[in-house]
Design a protein around this motif. Structure first.
Motif, PDB file in Angstrom:
ATOM      1  N   ALA A  66      -2.031 -32.818 -47.766  1.00 47.69           N
ATOM      2  CA  ALA A  66      -2.380 -31.888 -46.685  1.00 47.69           C
ATOM      3  C   ALA A  66      -2.673 -32.679 -45.416  1.00 47.69           C
ATOM      4  O   ALA A  66      -3.835 -32.919 -45.076  1.00 47.69           O
ATOM      5  N   PRO A  67      -1.627 -33.120 -44.703  1.00 49.85           N
ATOM      6  CA  PRO A  67      -1.857 -33.952 -43.511  1.00 49.85           C
ATOM      7  C   PRO A  67      -2.545 -33.218 -42.366  1.00 49.85           C
ATOM      8  O   PRO A  67      -3.135 -33.858 -41.499  1.00 49.85           O
ATOM      9  N   MET A  68      -2.474 -31.888 -42.341  1.00 48.74           N
ATOM     10  CA  MET A  68      -3.057 -31.132 -41.240  1.00 48.74           C
ATOM     11  C   MET A  68      -4.523 -30.764 -41.473  1.00 48.74           C
ATOM     12  O   MET A  68      -5.178 -30.268 -40.565  1.00 48.74           O
ATOM     13  N   ASP A  69      -5.029 -30.998 -42.676  1.00 46.28           N
ATOM     14  CA  ASP A  69      -6.432 -30.691 -42.950  1.00 46.28           C
ATOM     15  C   ASP A  69      -7.334 -31.680 -42.223  1.00 46.28           C
ATOM     16  O   ASP A  69      -7.079 -32.893 -42.218  1.00 46.28           O
ATOM     17  N   ILE A  70      -8.402 -31.148 -41.646  1.00 42.94           N
ATOM     18  CA  ILE A  70      -9.332 -32.018 -40.930  1.00 42.94           C
ATOM     19  C   ILE A  70     -10.120 -32.892 -41.893  1.00 42.94           C
ATOM     20  O   ILE A  70     -10.343 -34.083 -41.638  1.00 42.94           O
ATOM     21  N   ILE A  71     -10.544 -32.341 -43.010  1.00 42.58           N
ATOM     22  CA  ILE A  71     -11.277 -33.084 -44.026  1.00 42.58           C
ATOM     23  C   ILE A  71     -10.472 -33.058 -45.315  1.00 42.58           C
ATOM     24  O   ILE A  71     -10.100 -31.993 -45.803  1.00 42.58           O
ATOM     25  N   GLY A  72     -10.186 -34.219 -45.879  1.00 43.71           N
ATOM     26  CA  GLY A  72      -9.409 -34.290 -47.103  1.00 43.71           C
ATOM     27  C   GLY A  72     -10.222 -33.892 -48.320  1.00 43.71           C
ATOM     28  O   GLY A  72     -11.452 -33.772 -48.268  1.00 43.71           O
TER      29      GLY A  72
END
Length: 301
Positions: A66-72
């Protein structure tokens, strides 16, 4: 009281409304649309940089998933910065980049300002020919000469793998644009009467340039410092052709070491990119007010 009310109502009615302003409501709508378009354009430029910063704190699996998630899913961590700092030998690469960028920028500023001063004040046929040749060289793409350049300096003269060779090349390629900008400012922003007064006081031409003319070139100098420094600092193609040995790598070359043949650790790559860009961004923020002034100075008469 009646008169006061009349005066007040007349003043209110005499105040310009939005539709009565210059351009009217159409101008207001046009300005709003322009601001909206500029905001959208700014977001297109800022979002990729923002995503690089966010992903530099995430693990590789979280970036791929999920490259667009702010927090992994694994949370945020600064481990990537520590690993990148060590693996890319940041201090050594930073020293190489600082040496090459600093020396190249200083050389360009000194030489181009002196050449532009001669071209503008000499006003001879030779000066015009030199200026025309320098402007013409700006249309030659670097890609068309990079192979002959490297073959001559590398195979014939054995000047590759030297930082000073890269400084020499950077200085040469940046001279034309710098001379062009300095010449435009000298024609309109430096009164010749100041130089004549300095000559009357006994100054030589070199003293006049150093003490009178060059300090007046501050806006253009600040602009060229940031433009050339950013170009030299971020350049990858020319250093990759000249500096082959790893101890001589600049920061962009060291960043490329994180790319593997079959896999790459994107978290480390993002952290390395942030570390590479941070010094030049700091320089930009300090000199940003001078950039616009220097860009338009040569055009205002």
């Amino acid at each position: 009281m009646g008169n006061q009310n009349n005066v007040t109502s007349e003043n209110i009615s005499s105040q310009p409304k939005a539709a009565d302003r210059v351009g009217g409501i159409n101008k207001l709508i046009k300005d709003i649309l322009i601001y909206i378009l500029l905001t959208i354009g700014a977001l297109f430029y800022l979002v990729p940089f923002f995503m690089v910063i966010i992903n530099s704190f995430k693990q590789k699996k979280d970036i791929i998933k999920a490259p667009m998630d702010i927090i992994g899913a694994s949370g945020m961590s600064v481990d990537n910065y520590g690993k990148a700092f060590k693996q890319m030998e940041f201090m050594k690469a930073f020293g190489n980049s600082l040496f090459i960028t600093g020396l190249s920028t200083i050389a360009v500023i000194i030489l181009s300002s002196m050449v532009a001063y001669y071209i503008v004040r000499a006003n001879t046929n030779l000066a015009k020919v030199i200026f025309a040749l320098m402007i013409s060289s700006m249309i030659i793409p670097f890609q068309s000469i990079m192979i002959p350049l490297v073959s001559i300096y590398g195979a014939n003269l054995s000047l590759t793998n030297h930082r000073l060779s890269l400084v020499f090349m950077h200085t040469g390629f940046a001279m034309s644009m710098s001379v062009f900008m300095y010449a435009g400012f000298l024609k309109s922003g430096v009164p010749k009467s100041l130089e004549e007064a300095a000559y009357i006081d006994g100054c030589t031409k070199m003293q006049t340039f150093r003490m009178i003319v060059f300090p007046l070139l501050k806006p253009t100098t600040a602009t060229l410092v940031i433009l050339n420094a950013m170009q030299f600092w971020n350049d990858y193609l020319l250093p990759s052709l000249v500096l082959v040995k790893k101890p001589l790598y600049t920061l962009p070359l060291s960043t490329y070491s994180f790319y593997g043949t079959y896999s790459s650790d994107y978290g480390l790559i993002m952290a390395a990119l942030v570390l590479t860009l941070l010094p030049i961004l700091i320089l930009y923020f300090f000199l940003q007010k001078q950039i616009i002034a220097g860009m338009v100075a040569g055009a205002v008469k």
